[in-house]
Design a protein around this motif. Structure first.
Motif, short mmCIF file in Angstrom:
data_model
loop_
_atom_site.label_atom_id
_atom_site.label_comp_id
_atom_site.label_asym_id
_atom_site.label_seq_id
_atom_site.Cartn_x
_atom_site.Cartn_y
_atom_site.Cartn_z
N ASP A 79 0.82 -1.22 0.00
CA ASP A 79 0.00 0.00 0.00
C ASP A 79 0.85 1.27 0.00
OD1 ASP A 79 -2.37 -1.47 0.07
OD2 ASP A 79 -2.26 -1.67 2.25
N HIS A 80 2.17 1.10 0.18
CA HIS A 80 3.05 2.27 0.20
C HIS A 80 3.63 2.49 -1.19
CE1 HIS A 80 5.87 5.28 1.57
NE2 HIS A 80 6.87 4.58 1.06
N VAL A 81 3.28 3.58 -1.82
CA VAL A 81 3.76 3.88 -3.17
C VAL A 81 4.57 5.16 -3.13
CG1 VAL A 81 3.11 4.35 -5.56
CG2 VAL A 81 1.75 2.76 -4.19
N ARG A 82 5.85 5.06 -3.44
CA ARG A 82 6.69 6.25 -3.47
C ARG A 82 6.49 6.99 -4.79
NH1 ARG A 82 12.80 5.14 -1.71
NH2 ARG A 82 12.81 7.36 -2.20
N ALA A 83 6.68 8.29 -4.73
CA ALA A 83 6.50 9.10 -5.94
C ALA A 83 7.78 9.19 -6.75
CB ALA A 83 6.06 10.51 -5.55
N PHE A 84 8.96 8.99 -6.11
CA PHE A 84 10.26 9.12 -6.77
C PHE A 84 10.38 10.49 -7.44
CE2 PHE A 84 9.47 4.52 -6.63
CZ PHE A 84 10.60 4.12 -5.92
N THR A 85 10.39 11.52 -6.60
CA THR A 85 10.51 12.90 -7.08
C THR A 85 11.78 13.52 -6.51
OG1 THR A 85 9.18 13.68 -5.21
CG2 THR A 85 8.02 13.20 -7.27
N SER A 86 12.17 14.65 -7.08
CA SER A 86 13.36 15.37 -6.59
C SER A 86 13.20 15.69 -5.11
CB SER A 86 13.56 16.66 -7.38
OG SER A 86 13.90 16.39 -8.72
N SER A 89 15.47 10.47 -1.42
CA SER A 89 16.78 9.83 -1.44
C SER A 89 16.62 8.34 -1.66
CB SER A 89 17.52 10.09 -0.12
OG SER A 89 16.82 9.51 0.97
N LEU A 90 17.70 7.72 -2.14
CA LEU A 90 17.71 6.29 -2.38
C LEU A 90 18.88 5.67 -1.62
CD1 LEU A 90 17.03 6.17 -6.25
CD2 LEU A 90 15.40 5.71 -4.40
N LEU A 91 18.64 4.51 -1.03
CA LEU A 91 19.67 3.81 -0.27
C LEU A 91 20.52 2.97 -1.22
CD1 LEU A 91 20.65 3.24 2.64
CD2 LEU A 91 19.08 1.28 2.65
N TYR A 92 21.84 3.05 -1.04
CA TYR A 92 22.75 2.27 -1.88
C TYR A 92 24.06 2.09 -1.13
CZ TYR A 92 25.69 1.05 -5.92
OH TYR A 92 26.56 0.43 -6.78
N GLY A 93 24.50 0.84 -0.98
CA GLY A 93 25.73 0.58 -0.27
C GLY A 93 25.71 1.02 1.17
N GLY A 94 24.52 1.05 1.79
CA GLY A 94 24.40 1.42 3.18
C GLY A 94 24.26 2.91 3.43
N ARG A 95 24.27 3.73 2.37
CA ARG A 95 24.16 5.18 2.53
C ARG A 95 23.00 5.72 1.69
NH1 ARG A 95 29.62 8.03 1.02
NH2 ARG A 95 28.27 9.82 1.52
N ARG A 96 22.37 6.76 2.20
CA ARG A 96 21.30 7.40 1.44
C ARG A 96 21.90 8.46 0.53
NH1 ARG A 96 16.55 6.05 1.31
NH2 ARG A 96 15.69 4.61 2.86
N ARG A 97 21.48 8.43 -0.74
CA ARG A 97 21.97 9.39 -1.72
C ARG A 97 20.80 10.20 -2.26
NH1 ARG A 97 27.66 8.02 -2.17
NH2 ARG A 97 27.80 5.82 -1.56
N PRO A 98 21.02 11.49 -2.50
CA PRO A 98 19.92 12.34 -2.99
C PRO A 98 19.46 11.93 -4.39
CG PRO A 98 22.01 13.52 -3.06
CD PRO A 98 22.27 12.25 -2.32
N LEU A 99 18.20 12.15 -4.64
CA LEU A 99 17.59 11.84 -5.93
C LEU A 99 17.12 13.13 -6.59
CD1 LEU A 99 16.35 9.84 -8.04
CD2 LEU A 99 14.27 9.87 -6.63
N PHE A 118 21.72 10.25 -7.35
CA PHE A 118 20.95 9.59 -8.39
C PHE A 118 20.22 10.63 -9.23
CE2 PHE A 118 21.26 6.10 -5.32
CZ PHE A 118 21.54 5.03 -6.16
N VAL A 119 20.11 10.34 -10.51
CA VAL A 119 19.31 11.16 -11.42
C VAL A 119 18.33 10.23 -12.13
CG1 VAL A 119 19.29 12.65 -13.44
CG2 VAL A 119 21.17 12.82 -11.78
N LEU A 120 17.07 10.53 -11.95
CA LEU A 120 16.02 9.76 -12.62
C LEU A 120 15.52 10.58 -13.80
CD1 LEU A 120 14.14 7.28 -12.69
CD2 LEU A 120 12.59 8.54 -11.16
N ARG A 121 15.82 10.11 -14.99
CA ARG A 121 15.38 10.81 -16.20
C ARG A 121 14.02 10.28 -16.60
NH1 ARG A 121 19.30 14.01 -17.39
NH2 ARG A 121 21.47 13.48 -16.86
N VAL A 122 13.10 11.20 -16.86
CA VAL A 122 11.72 10.83 -17.21
C VAL A 122 11.34 11.52 -18.51
CG1 VAL A 122 11.08 10.50 -14.79
CG2 VAL A 122 10.75 12.74 -15.86
#
Length: 243
Positions: A79-86, A89-99, A118-122
């Motif tokens: 039921d939890h849906v993330r929007a993935f907007t600027s 942050s995203l977790l990677y290698g144990g650290r949170r990185r800005p999106l 991270f850069v999410l191109r849409v």
């Protein structure tokens, strides 16, 4: 029955998956059932009748095994849906990185990582909803996991032969090993690399030793130094290793 052991300090531990959960037994007069609860430090409190035997406690732990795995390793909330907007942050290698989200002349969303963010191109037409964005994010993680985790396993194994290895969804487990087949959960790429290495070492040593044997942790440490620290990190943080 899953192994139960005592460490050098006399602390009882219940082994589930790649985790050794410390637990204490509180015997209460008048209690008729055995109940379990997890503390904020991911330690178990077992409340039991005064006359409950060690075997009774072990059986109760085994009965709640699925609950323990869900509690420690995390379970995705449908039921939890993330929007993935600027700004997320995203977790990677144990650290949170800005999106950051950027519109581009493309047909489908695509995730990139430059080492710090991270850069999410849409698509510029704005037709990429949260489901499409999530699919792009998960695809990136799965691809990175397929690239990084086999190298991690080979590094841990050293001179040992590496079992046939696949990276996929392993359900409630981080790693499964059946004979010469090793399966790693792709979500391990979200954890620090030493933690991923620890899960591989645990699986390899498990083929020769049971976790309740004194030689087990010595052998794991030889393959993945500071194994206990990695085990504790995963016990405390595993539930948040989700996209």
């Amino acid at each position: 029955m899953a192994p139960v052991s005592d460490d050098a300090a006399g602390q009882s531990r219940y082994h589930v998956g790649v985790t050794a959960i410390p637990y204490t037994v509180d015997r209460e007069s008048g209690r008729e059932t055995i109940d379990l609860s997890l503390t904020g430090d991911a330690e178990l409190v077992v409340r039991a009748p005064v006359d409950a035997t060690t075997a009774d406690v072990a059986a109760a732990l085994d009965d709640r095994r699925a609950w323990l795995l869900d509690s420690l390793y995390g379970r995705a909330d449908p039921d939890h849906v993330r929007a993935f907007t600027s700004g997320e942050s995203l977790l990677y290698g144990g650290r949170r990185r800005p999106l950051r989200v950027a519109e581009s002349p493309i047909d489908d969303p695509s995730l990139q990582f430059d080492g710090s963010r991270f850069v999410l191109r849409v698509p510029r037409d704005g037709d990429a909803g949260s489901a499409d964005r999530r699919r792009a994010v998960v695809d990136w993680y799965r691809t990175r996991a397929a690239e990084l985790l086999p190298d991690c396993a080979r590094g841990v194994a050293g001179d040992r032969p590496v079992p046939s290895l696949t990276v996929d969804d392993v359900g409630r487990r981080w790693v499964r090993i059946h004979g010469d087949r090793l399966r790693l959960h792709w979500r391990l790429v979200l954890a620090p690399r030493p933690v991923a290495a620890y899960t591989v070492a645990h699986a390899l040593v498990r083929r020769d030793h049971d976790p309740d044997e004194p030689a087990f942790w010595t052998a794991v440490d030889a393959l993945a130094p500071n194994a206990r620290a990695s085990e504790r990190w995963l016990r405390l943080n595993g539930a948040r290793l989700h996209i």
